[in-house]
Design a protein around this motif. Structure first.
Motif, PDB file in Angstrom:
ATOM      1  N   SER A 228      38.419  46.043  12.388  1.00 55.67           N
ATOM      2  CA  SER A 228      39.391  46.817  13.134  1.00 55.67           C
ATOM      3  C   SER A 228      38.628  47.826  13.979  1.00 55.67           C
ATOM      4  CB  SER A 228      40.340  47.527  12.168  1.00 55.67           C
ATOM      5  OG  SER A 228      41.056  48.509  12.860  1.00 55.67           O
ATOM      6  N   GLU A 229      38.819  47.742  15.298  1.00 52.44           N
ATOM      7  CA  GLU A 229      38.049  48.615  16.188  1.00 52.44           C
ATOM      8  C   GLU A 229      38.279  50.081  15.878  1.00 52.44           C
ATOM      9  OE1 GLU A 229      39.324  47.229  19.977  1.00 52.44           O
ATOM     10  OE2 GLU A 229      38.082  45.430  19.823  1.00 52.44           O
ATOM     11  N   THR A 230      39.497  50.385  15.437  1.00 51.00           N
ATOM     12  CA  THR A 230      39.815  51.771  15.146  1.00 51.00           C
ATOM     13  C   THR A 230      39.360  52.159  13.749  1.00 51.00           C
ATOM     14  OG1 THR A 230      41.952  51.063  14.336  1.00 51.00           O
ATOM     15  CG2 THR A 230      41.836  51.779  16.632  1.00 51.00           C
ATOM     16  N   GLY A 231      38.987  51.165  12.964  1.00 49.71           N
ATOM     17  CA  GLY A 231      38.593  51.450  11.592  1.00 49.71           C
ATOM     18  C   GLY A 231      39.782  51.728  10.702  1.00 49.71           C
ATOM     19  N   ARG A 232      40.964  51.592  11.255  1.00 48.50           N
ATOM     20  CA  ARG A 232      42.153  51.861  10.449  1.00 48.50           C
ATOM     21  C   ARG A 232      43.109  50.675  10.509  1.00 48.50           C
ATOM     22  NH1 ARG A 232      45.051  56.600  12.381  1.00 48.50           N
ATOM     23  NH2 ARG A 232      44.173  55.945  14.366  1.00 48.50           N
ATOM     24  N   LEU A 233      44.140  50.750   9.696  1.00 50.19           N
ATOM     25  CA  LEU A 233      45.120  49.687   9.629  1.00 50.19           C
ATOM     26  C   LEU A 233      46.468  50.316   9.909  1.00 50.19           C
ATOM     27  CD1 LEU A 233      44.800  46.724   8.879  1.00 50.19           C
ATOM     28  CD2 LEU A 233      45.380  47.328   6.548  1.00 50.19           C
ATOM     29  N   GLU A 234      47.160  49.767  10.876  1.00 52.42           N
ATOM     30  CA  GLU A 234      48.452  50.326  11.235  1.00 52.42           C
ATOM     31  C   GLU A 234      49.409  50.277  10.046  1.00 52.42           C
ATOM     32  OE1 GLU A 234      51.728  49.070  14.446  1.00 52.42           O
ATOM     33  OE2 GLU A 234      49.640  48.763  15.033  1.00 52.42           O
ATOM     34  N   PRO A 235      49.939  51.383   9.593  1.00 57.67           N
ATOM     35  CA  PRO A 235      50.727  51.380   8.353  1.00 57.67           C
ATOM     36  C   PRO A 235      52.098  50.720   8.495  1.00 57.67           C
ATOM     37  CG  PRO A 235      50.666  53.585   9.295  1.00 57.67           C
ATOM     38  CD  PRO A 235      49.779  52.733  10.146  1.00 57.67           C
ATOM     39  N   THR A 236      52.659  50.708   9.699  1.00 58.43           N
ATOM     40  CA  THR A 236      54.017  50.169   9.836  1.00 58.43           C
ATOM     41  C   THR A 236      53.996  48.715  10.269  1.00 58.43           C
ATOM     42  OG1 THR A 236      54.068  50.918  12.117  1.00 58.43           O
ATOM     43  CG2 THR A 236      55.022  52.404  10.482  1.00 58.43           C
ATOM     44  N   GLY A 237      52.861  48.041  10.105  1.00 57.61           N
ATOM     45  CA  GLY A 237      52.701  46.678  10.604  1.00 57.61           C
ATOM     46  C   GLY A 237      53.717  45.703  10.059  1.00 57.61           C
ATOM     47  N   TRP A 238      54.145  45.927   8.834  1.00 56.27           N
ATOM     48  CA  TRP A 238      55.019  44.941   8.189  1.00 56.27           C
ATOM     49  C   TRP A 238      56.313  44.740   8.919  1.00 56.27           C
ATOM     50  CZ3 TRP A 238      52.778  41.707   5.684  1.00 56.27           C
ATOM     51  CH2 TRP A 238      51.568  42.054   5.077  1.00 56.27           C
ATOM     52  N   ALA A 239      57.035  45.900   9.082  1.00 55.65           N
ATOM     53  CA  ALA A 239      58.334  45.821   9.727  1.00 55.65           C
ATOM     54  C   ALA A 239      58.174  45.307  11.149  1.00 55.65           C
ATOM     55  CB  ALA A 239      58.972  47.210   9.734  1.00 55.65           C
ATOM     56  N   LYS A 240      57.124  45.774  11.817  1.00 58.55           N
ATOM     57  CA  LYS A 240      56.860  45.352  13.182  1.00 58.55           C
ATOM     58  C   LYS A 240      56.707  43.832  13.272  1.00 58.55           C
ATOM     59  CE  LYS A 240      54.529  48.355  16.440  1.00 58.55           C
ATOM     60  NZ  LYS A 240      53.273  49.067  16.652  1.00 58.55           N
ATOM     61  N   GLY A 241      55.949  43.282  12.324  1.00 50.45           N
ATOM     62  CA  GLY A 241      55.711  41.848  12.320  1.00 50.45           C
ATOM     63  C   GLY A 241      57.001  41.060  12.173  1.00 50.45           C
ATOM     64  N   VAL A 242      57.868  41.539  11.286  1.00 45.96           N
ATOM     65  CA  VAL A 242      59.149  40.847  11.088  1.00 45.96           C
ATOM     66  C   VAL A 242      59.965  40.915  12.374  1.00 45.96           C
ATOM     67  CG1 VAL A 242      61.289  40.814   9.758  1.00 45.96           C
ATOM     68  CG2 VAL A 242      59.123  41.344   8.620  1.00 45.96           C
ATOM     69  N   ARG A 243      59.944  42.099  13.028  1.00 48.98           N
ATOM     70  CA  ARG A 243      60.696  42.225  14.303  1.00 48.98           C
ATOM     71  C   ARG A 243      60.098  41.315  15.373  1.00 48.98           C
ATOM     72  NH1 ARG A 243      60.882  47.758  13.188  1.00 48.98           N
ATOM     73  NH2 ARG A 243      59.229  48.209  14.679  1.00 48.98           N
ATOM     74  N   ASP A 244      58.759  41.217  15.399  1.00 49.53           N
ATOM     75  CA  ASP A 244      58.099  40.320  16.365  1.00 49.53           C
ATOM     76  C   ASP A 244      58.600  38.901  16.202  1.00 49.53           C
ATOM     77  OD1 ASP A 244      56.435  42.099  17.666  1.00 49.53           O
ATOM     78  OD2 ASP A 244      54.893  41.959  16.124  1.00 49.53           O
ATOM     79  N   TRP A 245      58.702  38.490  14.935  1.00 49.90           N
ATOM     80  CA  TRP A 245      59.170  37.128  14.702  1.00 49.90           C
ATOM     81  C   TRP A 245      60.603  36.985  15.171  1.00 49.90           C
ATOM     82  CZ3 TRP A 245      63.255  35.097  12.000  1.00 49.90           C
ATOM     83  CH2 TRP A 245      63.306  33.689  12.014  1.00 49.90           C
ATOM     84  N   ALA A 246      61.437  37.994  14.791  1.00 49.23           N
ATOM     85  CA  ALA A 246      62.861  37.904  15.110  1.00 49.23           C
ATOM     86  C   ALA A 246      63.080  37.798  16.615  1.00 49.23           C
ATOM     87  CB  ALA A 246      63.605  39.116  14.535  1.00 49.23           C
ATOM     88  N   SER A 247      62.278  38.521  17.395  1.00 49.36           N
ATOM     89  CA  SER A 247      62.506  38.451  18.842  1.00 49.36           C
ATOM     90  C   SER A 247      61.925  37.154  19.422  1.00 49.36           C
ATOM     91  CB  SER A 247      61.899  39.679  19.538  1.00 49.36           C
ATOM     92  OG  SER A 247      60.551  39.802  19.201  1.00 49.36           O
ATOM     93  N   ASN A 248      61.202  36.400  18.634  1.00 50.07           N
ATOM     94  CA  ASN A 248      60.689  35.112  19.101  1.00 50.07           C
ATOM     95  C   ASN A 248      61.235  33.953  18.267  1.00 50.07           C
ATOM     96  OD1 ASN A 248      58.756  35.743  21.296  1.00 50.07           O
ATOM     97  ND2 ASN A 248      57.818  36.978  19.693  1.00 50.07           N
ATOM     98  N   TRP A 249      62.398  34.123  17.695  1.00 50.50           N
ATOM     99  CA  TRP A 249      62.928  33.099  16.781  1.00 50.50           C
ATOM    100  C   TRP A 249      63.094  31.748  17.471  1.00 50.50           C
ATOM    101  CZ3 TRP A 249      67.440  30.465  17.687  1.00 50.50           C
ATOM    102  CH2 TRP A 249      68.258  30.985  18.701  1.00 50.50           C
ATOM    103  N   TRP A 250      63.419  31.803  18.756  1.00 51.27           N
ATOM    104  CA  TRP A 250      63.672  30.556  19.493  1.00 51.27           C
ATOM    105  C   TRP A 250      62.369  29.781  19.663  1.00 51.27           C
ATOM    106  CZ3 TRP A 250      66.034  26.540  20.609  1.00 51.27           C
ATOM    107  CH2 TRP A 250      66.027  25.894  21.845  1.00 51.27           C
ATOM    108  N   LEU A 251      61.274  30.518  19.950  1.00 54.86           N
ATOM    109  CA  LEU A 251      59.962  29.889  20.032  1.00 54.86           C
ATOM    110  C   LEU A 251      59.576  29.309  18.665  1.00 54.86           C
ATOM    111  CD1 LEU A 251      57.301  29.392  21.629  1.00 54.86           C
ATOM    112  CD2 LEU A 251      56.498  31.582  20.735  1.00 54.86           C
ATOM    113  N   SER A 252      59.847  30.087  17.633  1.00 54.84           N
ATOM    114  CA  SER A 252      59.518  29.647  16.276  1.00 54.84           C
ATOM    115  C   SER A 252      60.265  28.360  15.928  1.00 54.84           C
ATOM    116  CB  SER A 252      59.876  30.759  15.281  1.00 54.84           C
ATOM    117  OG  SER A 252      59.594  30.363  13.970  1.00 54.84           O
ATOM    118  N   LEU A 253      61.525  28.305  16.328  1.00 52.07           N
ATOM    119  CA  LEU A 253      62.335  27.113  16.050  1.00 52.07           C
ATOM    120  C   LEU A 253      61.783  25.902  16.807  1.00 52.07           C
ATOM    121  CD1 LEU A 253      64.908  25.956  14.716  1.00 52.07           C
ATOM    122  CD2 LEU A 253      66.134  26.492  16.807  1.00 52.07           C
TER     123      LEU A 253
END
Lengths: 657, 364
Positions: A228-253
């Motif tokens: 990680s270039e910043t040396g840190r891990l984004e703490p809210t990544g989980w919820a973000k990832g789920v939202r990323d998927w949800a906004s691309n559900w059609w691509l996923s399908l």
């Protein structure tokens, strides 16, 4: 139908069957996370256990294992840039850049939701396909398979990188690498460089690791202190990832559909599924320049497809008794062991077993994704650790992974040589995905062209499915050409596209030219059945090299044809790539003396002491820890490691063999 | 629980040993605490691998000292790589054995320079025979299945399409057989693994195929459209070729030949056919110890394999390998091996000419 489905559900929900399923899932997650091992190796381990087990439990365990290896293989792909199995090579392209931005958890989260969705979609497709898919699959003859390969090539053709000619050249180079070793139609060994290792073609695992893992490891070693270039891990990544998927559900399908269809149809095989899905995503979405730089859609697409393909691959396995993939072949063996003969008889009389498999796929995907979600926050922390502390272990792991391909010293040497190629491809702007795709499809191109022409001549074009596929290919090429974007990188005499000091690029192109000519002259020695394809591949390589050579000679200004990453932000204090290549060579030579296990242990210890600057005792503990890790794995998975001269003289105890 | 079981088995093994004086010498040899490595020259998941893994589960129980038995897959060159390594490096102390198959014997039979091993030097334990037959879509070729002469005419005039891997594969048996009849000219399509060829046959893109008899019966036994042309038979204890016990109504290839040509097959071409038949049918799979393994160790393994293959659970899991065809052990396997890996110079010359003229392929 619904009766059988309900009966199967009650069979699955017994305690014994559920325990077996979870055991299968856990084993599947472990072999998936270890690069180089996948469903095939995992199932081979379970086979003796399955023998004599209660059939429902055995079925749940085997399916549980196959269903989740492509879920957990995301960990190394996303977090370390090492493709966990050949099904997640494309995930590296965007997953790893996200991790480098500190978004490792977000990328994993996207991947697991996509895997879960794709897996359940695959089970859903299977539940219908067992009733009507047989006539469709039987329509896919040689002509259709040939067009499927062409369609796949056109879909992934968009991944040629900034310069079209270099991209096509890289793809041809992949085809050329695919011609090495035994020819698929005659068994005659072509261009073996006199090595017994090339009795068979190069293993895909080795090519995949070389293309993606090694260049990234060396690049990181040169430039960064942690993944990680910043040396840190984004703490809210989980919820973000789920939202990323949800906004691309059609691509996923869409990608899940692609995955399950390709898994079910003969001709392409599971290892290109992720690339085709990735190509499809790039082709059909906006802002395509962000692909390859950490775009969430680049994770959604391959991860949805690679889990969905398992359900699809079960279709021909169950309906026709013909395995759709390597792991399906061994699953078929397992089914016979517990008294189930796939085929018509199974659909007529054992429908509850079919449903049990379908439910098991769905349940395994839920359990598998759940476990991965649970473990991921801990595992993702690895990206914040000082890189010099983990790099030697990763080098150990990729060589371990490569060795699983054929359990031959040749695997390690091939990995090293191809890694050198990949490092310079990266430096000089030659698309590595394009090479890999050319390589993966090489054998399919060769045999399907020959088979179609031999059997049908041009009349295969009269077949209706072929015509549909031709239409799709035209659309696909149209999409690629129409939306093609040019490189936005500025062309300056100081930047990477500079026309000055092209000597390194000349050396690289010269090496490729020599290799091409070698394959070409080798191909002339054989009859057409053996020698035609190498000649065609070599000529296409020469055709794409020609404009590059012309530009190299004539053009006296910056150009998209020129690229040398070393001219861009070259690290001031870091060591050169050549230094690390030399280090790997020394390590392998030393392993040739004392064997792989001791060789790696020495390397890790010295590396930790010299580059990570840890205390001697800690460095030693690192080396010993890896020996122990290899020892435990060899015991549990019945593996053996490459031996050296030392092992020929004295017999060493476990785990030092 | 497993410990208890182990003791029980150990006790049983000891009891057997005491009851059978013949194995007294073998009793001294023990593999206790050792790991026995069983080499498979193919990737996980194929037929050879599956057979080995089923036998693996029981082999340890029947060996003295109940060693741990592991299967090690070393794929490469259709098992040539693993066989080379086995021949050169395997320890002859009973801790390593190999599961050989037809594709490991063919390169030796054909004199390939890649095969730097001689299975005749290995110590044979068990051979698994597996019947094979040539079958076709009857209507497409015009086979009646009742009149061999008419069937021969049909074969000569039909557009036969036969899918196979390479000109140098185990299907040489089929190529040579059809060649011997004369006038039969199939179109061979290469680059198809047995599973691809099977799929193409199911799609009717191919109209002729070959497989082991048990698989044929499972897939097409009930299908009136698909029927055997001939079987390759089996060699009985007195060395005669007899009909495949699973296909008692189907003529063997020599029977078919005699019926349509009016004389029994002979000559170098037929000698080649017999050698390929031996390699493919009689030695479909064979279990071997390395060269130089002492006789008392080999005897221990032969006894153990006899018990393993007699286990009803094992037999049930191996419907294609155990049941109709005779298993052979020790000396018998060694004899079959000698037949299946040797060719007189004029026979090899015949094969070389055939491959050159028919497929433009040379033996190297």
């Amino acid at each position: 139908m619904s009766e059988a489905a309900l009966l199967a559900l009650t069979q699955l929900t017994t305690l014994q069957t559920m325990i077996a399923l979870v055991a299968g899932v856990v084993t599947g997650l472990i072999v998936g996370i270890l690069p180089g091992l996948g469903g095939t190796a995992g199932l081979a381990l379970l086979l003796p256990l399955v023998f004599g087990m209660e059939p429902n439990a055995a079925l749940a365990m085997m399916i549980g294992l196959v269903a989740v290896t492509t879920t957990s293989d995301t960990f190394p792909s996303v977090l370390m840039g090492i493709p966990g199995t050949s099904g997640s090579q494309a995930t590296v392209l965007d997953g790893f850049p996200m991790t480098k931005r500190g978004e490792g958890t977000r990328a994993l989260s996207i991947a697991f939701v996509s895997s879960l969705f794709g897996g359940i979609f695959g089970a859903f497709v299977l539940s219908f396909a067992v009733f009507f898919a047989k006539p469709i699959i039987l329509q896919i003859g040689f002509g259709e398979q040939f067009m499927l390969v062409i369609l796949a090539l056109s879909m992934v053709g968009i991944l040629t990188g900034a310069n079209l000619w270099k991209g096509l050249g890289a793809c041809s180079l992949g085809l050329l690498l695919g011609t090495l070793g035994a020819a698929p139609m005659s068994g005659v060994e072509r261009a073996t460089f006199g090595s017994e290792y090339l009795l068979d073609p190069l293993p895909l695992v080795v090519v995949g690791l070389a293309m993606f893992a090694t260049p990234e490891i060396i690049n990181l070693l040169r430039r960064q202190s942690s993944i990680s270039e910043t040396g840190r891990l984004e703490p809210t990544g989980w919820a973000k990832g789920v939202r990323d998927w949800a906004s691309n559900w059609w691509l996923s399908l869409r990608c899940s559909m692609i995955g399950s269809i390709i898994g079910a149809l003969p001709g392409l095989g599971g290892s290109v599924v992720d690339w085709i899905a990735y190509g499809h995503a790039v082709q059909t979405t906006k802002n395509r320049e962000s692909y390859g730089t950490g775009d969430p859609r680049g994770v959604v697409a391959p991860e949805s497809a690679n889990n969905a393909k398992e359900g699809g691959a079960l279709v021909p396995t169950l309906l026709l008794g013909i395995p759709g993939s390597g792991s399906m072949a061994i699953l078929l063996g397992g089914l016979v062991l517990i008294g189930i003969e796939p085929g018509k008889d199974m659909i007529d009389n054992n429908m509850d077993k079919v449903y049990l498999m379908i439910w098991s796929i769905a349940a395994a995907n839920i359990v598998g994704a759940g476990i991965c979600f649970f473990l991921a926050p801990q595992i993702a922390r690895i990206t914040t650790i000082k890189y010099t502390l983990i790099a030697p272990f990763m080098i150990g792991i990729i060589f371990f992974a490569a060795f699983q391909a054929t359990r031959n010293w040749g695997d390690l040497i091939a990995l090293l040589l191809l890694s050198v190629l990949a490092i310079y491809m990266k430096r000089f702007g030659w698309s590595r995905p394009a090479l890999l795709i050319g390589f993966v499809l090489s054998e399919r191109v060769e045999s399907s062209v020959y088979q179609t022409v031999t059997l049908y001549g041009a009349s295969f074009l009269e077949r209706p499915i072929v015509q549909i596929l031709v239409g799709l290919t035209v659309v696909s090429i149209g999409l690629a050409v129409f939306f093609k974007q040019s490189s936005s990188e500025e062309m300056t005499a100081e930047g990477p596209h500079s026309h000055l000091n092209k000597t390194p690029q000349w050396i690289f192109i010269g090496a490729i030219l020599i290799f091409t000519l070698y394959v070409l002259q080798n191909g002339w020695q054989f009859n057409p059945l053996t020698g035609m394809f190498p000649r065609v591949a070599a000529f296409s390589m020469l055709a794409f090299l020609a404009p590059i050579l012309v530009m190299m000679v004539l053009r006296k200004a910056p150009s998209g044809f020129f690229y040398d990453a070393e001219r861009k932000n070259a690290p001031e204090s870091g060591r050169s790539a050549e230094f690390y290549i030399g280090m790997l060579i020394v390590m392998l030579l030393w392993a040739g003396v004392v064997g792989f296990v001791l060789g790696i242990a020495t390397f890790i210890t010295l590396f930790l002491r010299r580059f990570a600057l840890v205390d001697w005792w800690k460095a030693l503990a690192g080396g010993l820890g890896f020996v122990l890790f290899l020892g435990i794995i060899s015991n549990q998975l019945t593996l053996r490691y490459p031996t050296g001269l030392l092992q020929n003289v004295v017999s060493l105890p476990w785990p030092l063999q | 629980m497993f410990n208890g079981l182990k003791k029980l088995v150990l006790g049983a093994a000891a009891a057997v040993a005491v009851a059978m004086p013949g194995v007294a010498q073998a009793e001294e040899f023990t593999l206790e605490g050792k790991t026995v490595t069983w080499i498979v020259g193919f990737r996980e998941g194929g037929g050879t691998d599956r057979l080995t893994r089923v036998l693996q589960t029981k082999l340890g129980e029947h060996l003295p000292g109940n060693p741990k038995v592991i299967v090690l897959n070393k794929p490469g060159g259709g098992s040539v790589t693993a066989s080379n390594d086995f021949h050169a490096n395997a320890p002859a102390d009973g801790t390593m054995l190999i599961m050989a198959s037809t594709s490991g014997l063919l390169p030796v039979l054909l004199g390939s320079k890649n095969a730097r091993y001689d299975p005749n030097e290995w110590v044979a334990i068990t051979g698994f025979a597996r019947g094979a037959s040539l079958y076709a879509i009857s209507d497409e070729i015009g086979l009646s299945g009742t009149d061999m002469m008419a069937d021969y005419e049909a074969l000569k005039s039909a557009n036969i399409r036969f899918g196979t891997e390479t000109p140098l594969s185990a299907e040489l048996l089929d190529f040579v057989s059809m060649e011997l009849l004369g006038g039969v000219e199939p179109r061979y399509l290469f680059g198809l693994s047995s599973k691809d060829a099977e799929a193409a046959f199911q799609r009717a893109e191919m109209n002729m195929n070959t497989d082991n008899t048990r698989s044929y019966l499972k897939d097409y036994g009930e299908d009136p459209k698909v029927n055997p042309v001939w079987s390759y038979g089996v060699i009985d204890e007195s060395g005669n070729l007899v009909r495949d016990p699973d296909l008692p109504n189907i003529p063997t290839f020599p029977e078919f030949y005699e019926a349509v040509k009016g004389e029994a097959p002979s000559g170098p071409g037929y000698e080649a056919q017999k050698a390929f038949m031996n390699a493919k049918v009689m030695l479909s799979k064979s279990v071997m110890l390395p060269k130089g393994t002492p006789k008392h160790i080999a005897d221990v393994y032969i006894e153990a394999m006899k018990k393993v293959t007699a286990d009803p659970e094992v037999a049930a899991a191996l419907p294609r390998e155990i049941g109709s065809m005779p298993l052979n052990f020790g000396e018998d396997t060694q004899k079959a091996l000698a037949l299946g890996t040797a060719m007189e110079p004029e026979v090899r010359a015949w094969v070389a000419t055939f491959l050159k003229e028919r497929f433009d392929t040379s033996l190297d």
